[in-house]
Design a protein around this motif. Structure first.
Motif, PDB file in Angstrom:
ATOM      1  N   UNK A  26       0.922  -1.252  -0.123  1.00  0.00           N
ATOM      2  CA  UNK A  26      -0.003  -0.126  -0.045  1.00  0.00           C
ATOM      3  C   UNK A  26       0.860   1.198   0.078  1.00  0.00           C
ATOM      4  N   UNK A  27       0.662   2.255  -0.815  1.00  0.00           N
ATOM      5  CA  UNK A  27       1.179   3.654  -0.923  1.00  0.00           C
ATOM      6  C   UNK A  27       0.090   4.787  -0.545  1.00  0.00           C
ATOM      7  N   UNK A  28       0.631   5.537   0.473  1.00  0.00           N
ATOM      8  CA  UNK A  28      -0.208   6.702   0.756  1.00  0.00           C
ATOM      9  C   UNK A  28       0.930   7.784   0.722  1.00  0.00           C
ATOM     10  N   UNK A  29       0.474   8.733  -0.096  1.00  0.00           N
ATOM     11  CA  UNK A  29       1.155  10.095  -0.275  1.00  0.00           C
ATOM     12  C   UNK A  29       0.271  11.315   0.187  1.00  0.00           C
ATOM     13  N   UNK A  30       0.780  11.928   1.079  1.00  0.00           N
ATOM     14  CA  UNK A  30       0.068  13.007   1.848  1.00  0.00           C
ATOM     15  C   UNK A  30       0.671  14.364   1.725  1.00  0.00           C
ATOM     16  N   UNK A  31       0.030  15.267   1.192  1.00  0.00           N
ATOM     17  CA  UNK A  31       0.565  16.595   1.398  1.00  0.00           C
ATOM     18  C   UNK A  31       0.710  17.226   2.804  1.00  0.00           C
ATOM     19  N   UNK A  32       1.978  17.800   3.045  1.00  0.00           N
ATOM     20  CA  UNK A  32       2.079  18.295   4.568  1.00  0.00           C
ATOM     21  C   UNK A  32       3.008  19.597   4.443  1.00  0.00           C
ATOM     22  N   UNK A  33       2.655  20.391   5.391  1.00  0.00           N
ATOM     23  CA  UNK A  33       3.494  21.557   5.415  1.00  0.00           C
ATOM     24  C   UNK A  33       4.310  21.744   6.613  1.00  0.00           C
ATOM     25  N   UNK A  34       4.519  20.670   7.441  1.00  0.00           N
ATOM     26  CA  UNK A  34       5.194  20.850   8.865  1.00  0.00           C
ATOM     27  C   UNK A  34       5.516  19.271   9.197  1.00  0.00           C
ATOM     28  N   UNK A  35       6.809  19.221   9.837  1.00  0.00           N
ATOM     29  CA  UNK A  35       7.186  17.615  10.218  1.00  0.00           C
ATOM     30  C   UNK A  35       6.054  17.205  11.064  1.00  0.00           C
ATOM     31  N   UNK A  36       5.605  17.897  11.837  1.00  0.00           N
ATOM     32  CA  UNK A  36       4.430  17.317  12.961  1.00  0.00           C
ATOM     33  C   UNK A  36       3.198  16.910  12.209  1.00  0.00           C
ATOM     34  N   UNK A  48      -4.339   2.795  11.103  1.00  0.00           N
ATOM     35  CA  UNK A  48      -5.307   2.070  10.031  1.00  0.00           C
ATOM     36  C   UNK A  48      -4.830   0.613   9.532  1.00  0.00           C
ATOM     37  N   UNK A  49      -3.473   0.276   9.712  1.00  0.00           N
ATOM     38  CA  UNK A  49      -3.334  -0.987   9.583  1.00  0.00           C
ATOM     39  C   UNK A  49      -2.263  -1.457  10.309  1.00  0.00           C
ATOM     40  N   UNK A  50      -2.814  -1.835  11.378  1.00  0.00           N
ATOM     41  CA  UNK A  50      -2.137  -2.474  12.706  1.00  0.00           C
ATOM     42  C   UNK A  50      -1.444  -3.813  12.618  1.00  0.00           C
ATOM     43  N   UNK A  51      -1.754  -4.451  11.680  1.00  0.00           N
ATOM     44  CA  UNK A  51      -1.263  -5.925  11.406  1.00  0.00           C
ATOM     45  C   UNK A  51      -0.262  -6.013  10.283  1.00  0.00           C
ATOM     46  N   UNK A  52       0.016  -4.703   9.681  1.00  0.00           N
ATOM     47  CA  UNK A  52       1.099  -4.716   8.650  1.00  0.00           C
ATOM     48  C   UNK A  52       2.337  -5.116   9.245  1.00  0.00           C
ATOM     49  N   UNK A  53       3.038  -5.818   8.691  1.00  0.00           N
ATOM     50  CA  UNK A  53       4.407  -6.487   8.778  1.00  0.00           C
ATOM     51  C   UNK A  53       5.844  -5.245   8.817  1.00  0.00           C
ATOM     52  N   UNK A  54       5.431  -4.364   7.874  1.00  0.00           N
ATOM     53  CA  UNK A  54       6.402  -3.426   7.562  1.00  0.00           C
ATOM     54  C   UNK A  54       5.722  -2.028   7.242  1.00  0.00           C
ATOM     55  N   UNK A  55       6.387  -0.942   7.685  1.00  0.00           N
ATOM     56  CA  UNK A  55       6.107   0.360   7.384  1.00  0.00           C
ATOM     57  C   UNK A  55       7.280   1.132   7.132  1.00  0.00           C
ATOM     58  N   UNK A  56       7.183   1.532   6.036  1.00  0.00           N
ATOM     59  CA  UNK A  56       8.338   2.249   5.395  1.00  0.00           C
ATOM     60  C   UNK A  56       7.942   3.717   5.103  1.00  0.00           C
ATOM     61  N   UNK A  57       8.765   4.466   5.656  1.00  0.00           N
ATOM     62  CA  UNK A  57       8.091   6.045   5.509  1.00  0.00           C
ATOM     63  C   UNK A  57       9.226   6.963   5.120  1.00  0.00           C
ATOM     64  N   UNK A  58       8.985   8.049   4.603  1.00  0.00           N
ATOM     65  CA  UNK A  58       9.756   9.251   4.270  1.00  0.00           C
ATOM     66  C   UNK A  58       9.007  10.272   4.156  1.00  0.00           C
ATOM     67  N   UNK A  59       9.606  11.666   4.474  1.00  0.00           N
ATOM     68  CA  UNK A  59       8.979  13.036   3.937  1.00  0.00           C
ATOM     69  C   UNK A  59      10.038  14.025   3.991  1.00  0.00           C
ATOM     70  N   UNK A  60       9.564  14.768   3.109  1.00  0.00           N
ATOM     71  CA  UNK A  60      10.348  16.139   3.138  1.00  0.00           C
ATOM     72  C   UNK A  60       9.510  17.343   3.315  1.00  0.00           C
ATOM     73  N   UNK A  61      10.025  18.407   4.251  1.00  0.00           N
ATOM     74  CA  UNK A  61       9.307  19.518   4.503  1.00  0.00           C
ATOM     75  C   UNK A  61      10.121  20.633   4.252  1.00  0.00           C
ATOM     76  N   UNK A  62       9.676  21.430   3.549  1.00  0.00           N
ATOM     77  CA  UNK A  62      10.497  22.829   3.212  1.00  0.00           C
ATOM     78  C   UNK A  62       9.492  23.847   2.967  1.00  0.00           C
ATOM     79  N   UNK A  63       9.930  24.968   3.381  1.00  0.00           N
ATOM     80  CA  UNK A  63       8.916  26.310   3.274  1.00  0.00           C
ATOM     81  C   UNK A  63       8.667  26.462   1.876  1.00  0.00           C
ATOM     82  N   UNK A  64       7.338  26.818   1.459  1.00  0.00           N
ATOM     83  CA  UNK A  64       6.951  26.881  -0.031  1.00  0.00           C
ATOM     84  C   UNK A  64       8.069  28.090  -0.473  1.00  0.00           C
ATOM     85  N   UNK A  65       8.445  27.587  -1.796  1.00  0.00           N
ATOM     86  CA  UNK A  65       9.455  28.594  -2.429  1.00  0.00           C
ATOM     87  C   UNK A  65      10.877  28.365  -2.104  1.00  0.00           C
TER      88      UNK A  65
END
Length: 73
Positions: A26-36, A48-65
């Motif tokens: 499963x892939x989830x892409x979420x637009x965010x504006x802050x690390x929190x 939402x998926x408590x029985x998943x065996x693996x969770x791979x995550x990454x995010x990049x947050x930077x000020x607009x512009x």
């Protein structure tokens, strides 16, 4: 696009699913504006998926512009 030109951002959330040999990816892409906000999104997907065996995550947050640090070379 070079780092000097900025970066692209998601306009809205997106989900995808792929099945390979009876394993679901499963892939989830979420637009965010802050690390929190990113961490809250990750926690929500984990809940939402408590029985998943693996969770791979990454995010990049930077000020607009601003230059995206992950793309700087």
């Amino acid at each position: 696009m070079s780092p000097a030109e900025g970066y692209l951002a998601l306009a809205r959330p997106h989900q995808g699913e792929l099945e390979i040999k009876r394993s679901r990816f499963l892939t989830y892409l979420l637009p965010v504006t802050a690390e929190e906000e990113a961490r809250e999104g990750i926690a929500a997907v984990r809940a939402e998926h408590p029985t998943a065996r693996h969770h791979c995550t990454a995010f990049v947050v930077a000020a607009r512009g601003s230059e995206c640090p992950a793309l700087a070379r």
